[in-house]
Design a protein around this motif. Structure first.
Motif, PDB file in Angstrom:
ATOM      1  N   ILE A 325      -0.065  -6.587   0.357  1.00 60.13           N
ATOM      2  CA  ILE A 325       0.606  -5.915  -0.763  1.00 60.13           C
ATOM      3  C   ILE A 325       0.166  -4.459  -0.867  1.00 60.13           C
ATOM      4  CG2 ILE A 325       0.941  -5.883  -3.261  1.00 60.13           C
ATOM      5  CD1 ILE A 325       0.636  -8.926  -3.267  1.00 60.13           C
ATOM      6  N   ILE A 326      -1.119  -4.213  -0.899  1.00 65.39           N
ATOM      7  CA  ILE A 326      -1.624  -2.849  -1.035  1.00 65.39           C
ATOM      8  C   ILE A 326      -1.096  -1.914   0.059  1.00 65.39           C
ATOM      9  CG2 ILE A 326      -3.739  -1.474  -0.773  1.00 65.39           C
ATOM     10  CD1 ILE A 326      -5.121  -3.351  -2.677  1.00 65.39           C
ATOM     11  N   LEU A 372       9.181 -10.107  -2.971  1.00 65.31           N
ATOM     12  CA  LEU A 372      10.073  -9.761  -1.861  1.00 65.31           C
ATOM     13  C   LEU A 372      10.037  -8.279  -1.495  1.00 65.31           C
ATOM     14  CD1 LEU A 372      12.077 -10.796   0.220  1.00 65.31           C
ATOM     15  CD2 LEU A 372      13.904 -10.504  -1.481  1.00 65.31           C
ATOM     16  N   PRO A 373       9.972  -7.347  -2.475  1.00 60.18           N
ATOM     17  CA  PRO A 373       9.867  -5.929  -2.085  1.00 60.18           C
ATOM     18  C   PRO A 373       8.638  -5.649  -1.221  1.00 60.18           C
ATOM     19  CG  PRO A 373      10.510  -6.103  -4.383  1.00 60.18           C
ATOM     20  CD  PRO A 373      10.140  -7.490  -3.937  1.00 60.18           C
ATOM     21  N   SER A 374       7.517  -6.326  -1.489  1.00 58.90           N
ATOM     22  CA  SER A 374       6.319  -6.156  -0.657  1.00 58.90           C
ATOM     23  C   SER A 374       6.567  -6.700   0.743  1.00 58.90           C
ATOM     24  CB  SER A 374       5.119  -6.868  -1.291  1.00 58.90           C
ATOM     25  OG  SER A 374       4.764  -6.277  -2.517  1.00 58.90           O
ATOM     26  N   LEU A 389       2.444 -13.801   2.486  1.00 62.33           N
ATOM     27  CA  LEU A 389       3.540 -13.733   1.527  1.00 62.33           C
ATOM     28  C   LEU A 389       4.701 -14.629   1.944  1.00 62.33           C
ATOM     29  CD1 LEU A 389       3.570  -9.921   0.625  1.00 62.33           C
ATOM     30  CD2 LEU A 389       2.404 -11.811  -0.537  1.00 62.33           C
ATOM     31  N   LEU A 390       4.879 -14.810   3.251  1.00 66.55           N
ATOM     32  CA  LEU A 390       5.915 -15.733   3.715  1.00 66.55           C
ATOM     33  C   LEU A 390       5.466 -17.182   3.575  1.00 66.55           C
ATOM     34  CD1 LEU A 390       7.371 -13.860   6.813  1.00 66.55           C
ATOM     35  CD2 LEU A 390       8.210 -13.926   4.453  1.00 66.55           C
TER      36      LEU A 390
END
Length: 474
Positions: A325-326, A372-374, A389-390
């Protein structure tokens, strides 16, 4: 036990009312009024707050019974250790119910010392109501009441530019300041107020867009008797909050000078554009919540703190935040890492029981906005897939099956979403289920099966989760 008021508490200091506040709820009293109390203590601000009850039924009568006094209790994790702090808030001068005395309310606009108006009237509070047809009788909407008060001030001071106010709304909508300004102008037109008033609003009155962040659980009804025994007063307005606080305000330098939070050591940022800070909050704080929920729940965990302190789930969410994310965000690494570490500590707060299922409400739409944007930005910047994330997306698909390890999952979403997943899980293979979900543009506003490698990665992650379930059931 003695009642709490300025006499019994020995509070003799008074300050002129510089702030008119719409909303007497827990959040403003545990966030803004606490800050102003610290400003009075540590700077030359020397101003008090008068609270306006924005709806007919409220609690300003309780506030006035206590002469505006109440205790704030901060509980949480700071620098890795549990902390508790108690503070008597003295910055509130009292409250006013405009439904009981509308003229007295309007006269607050004549106060020459008044500088700021602050509000939190819920996300639905900033709206135009055509049924408010005149400022001569009390409008039902908050922007209507505000317009009436500003018009009284405009006429009383003959449109003097130096008597215009700074408006700082805290409602949780994007561009809250701009939206409130536009709604005030809409009322000015609706009421046929002089053009000079609209010019004064546009050119002289400052409306700030803001972002607020602090968890305020509010009144501790389960432990209030014990707390009252400890403080020695019958305080019926005790507020509990976490130590973390952040207020980002889009405003000119003049506002920062008049509201000197930096001198008081408060986490208030005056910026030209708060968009990066909003994105940071949505992606790291909210995104981590949403990414964590299905993964942790399918591991048998039920609270945020449990999940973060669990060896497996805790490792998963830390790596998701710091490694996936970062890298998609544009603020400095120091700011991002500090905020992320603060988020982890907030998740570990032993004084707040945050159920995973309460965060799971409408998880599909939350994943689209928060996570989703990340995912897509990570792919764009790195040319790789963000595996954690997936994995969260795969866990989300499994979560919406509504059953796991022989137990029903109490899903809470729209009928359309639940119906879709029911039909998706009726397909012959899990691969077909994954394809149907990822291709649903009503969910994602794009066809995720068109992203190279994404469908295969989610399918593999889902198969791994199913295999783990089978192992646990053996």
């Amino acid at each position: 036990m003695q009642s709490l008021n300025r006499n019994t508490a020995g509070v003799t200091t008074t300050h002129p009312v510089k702030v008119l506040q719409f909303g007497e709820g827990n959040f403003l009293r545990g966030f803004v009024d606490w800050m102003i109390d610290i400003l009075n203590e540590k700077t030359s601000f020397h101003g008090s707050v008068e609270i306006v009850q924005p709806i007919d039924k409220g609690i300003v009568h309780l506030l006035n019974q206590q002469d505006g006094l109440y205790h704030l209790i901060l509980e949480g994790i700071q620098n890795g250790e549990a902390t508790q702090e108690r503070r008597l808030i003295t910055a509130v001068a009292g409250g006013l119910n405009p439904y009981a005395d509308y003229e007295a309310y309007l006269q607050r606009g004549e106060n020459p010392e008044l500088e700021f108006i602050i509000s939190n009237t819920t996300e639905a509070g900033i709206c135009f109501d055509a049924a408010d047809t005149t400022p001569e009788s009390i409008p039902s909407s908050f922007p209507g009441k505000l317009t009436a008060l500003l018009y009284r001030r405009y006429t009383y001071f003959n449109g003097a530019s130096d008597k215009a106010l700074t408006i700082i709304p805290c409602e949780l909508i994007e561009k809250n300041g701009e939206t409130l300004r536009d709604t005030v102008l809409q009322f000015a037109k609706h009421w046929n107020l002089p053009e000079g008033f609209s010019t004064w609003i546009q050119n002289d009155t400052i409306f700030c867009n803001t972002l607020v962040d602090r968890i305020v659980p509010g009144f501790p009804k389960d432990t209030i008797k014990e707390i009252q025994q400890e403080i020695g007063y019958e305080d019926n307005l005790v507020v509990k909050a976490e130590p973390f606080h952040l207020w980002v305000i889009e405003a000119p330098a003049s506002v920062a000078a008049a509201f000197p939070t930096e001198k008081a050591g408060l986490q208030v940022k005056f910026v030209e554009d708060l968009t990066p800070y909003r994105t940071r909050k949505v992606r790291i704080l909210n995104g981590a919540h949403t990414a964590l929920v299905p993964v942790a729940y399918l591991q048998g965990l039920r609270t945020v703190r449990e999940a973060v302190e669990d060896e497996k789930a805790g490792k998963f969410i830390r790596e998701a935040i710091f490694e996936e994310i970062i890298p998609t965000l544009d603020l400095s690494a120091q700011e991002l890492n500090q905020f992320a570490n603060d988020v982890i500590e907030r998740f570990q707060n032993p004084f707040i029981r945050h159920e995973l299922m309460s965060i799971a409400l409408n998880s599909v739409s939350k994943y689209k906005v928060r996570v989703l944007p990340s995912v897509l930005e990570y792919i764009h910047r790195k040319g790789q897939l963000p595996q954690r994330l997936l994995t969260s997306l795969a866990a989300l698909i499994l979560f919406y099956k509504g059953e796991w390890n022989g137990e029903q999952i109490p899903l809470n979403d729209t009928a359309e979403v639940l119906s879709f997943f029911q039909s998706a899980w009726a397909k012959e293979t899990a691969a077909e289920t994954v394809h149907a979900v990822l291709a649903n543009q009503d969910f994602w506003e794009t066809d995720l099966t068109s992203v190279p490698g994404l469908e295969q990665a989610v399918q593999q992650a889902l198969e791994n989760l199913q295999a783990q379930e089978q192992l646990r059931s053996v």
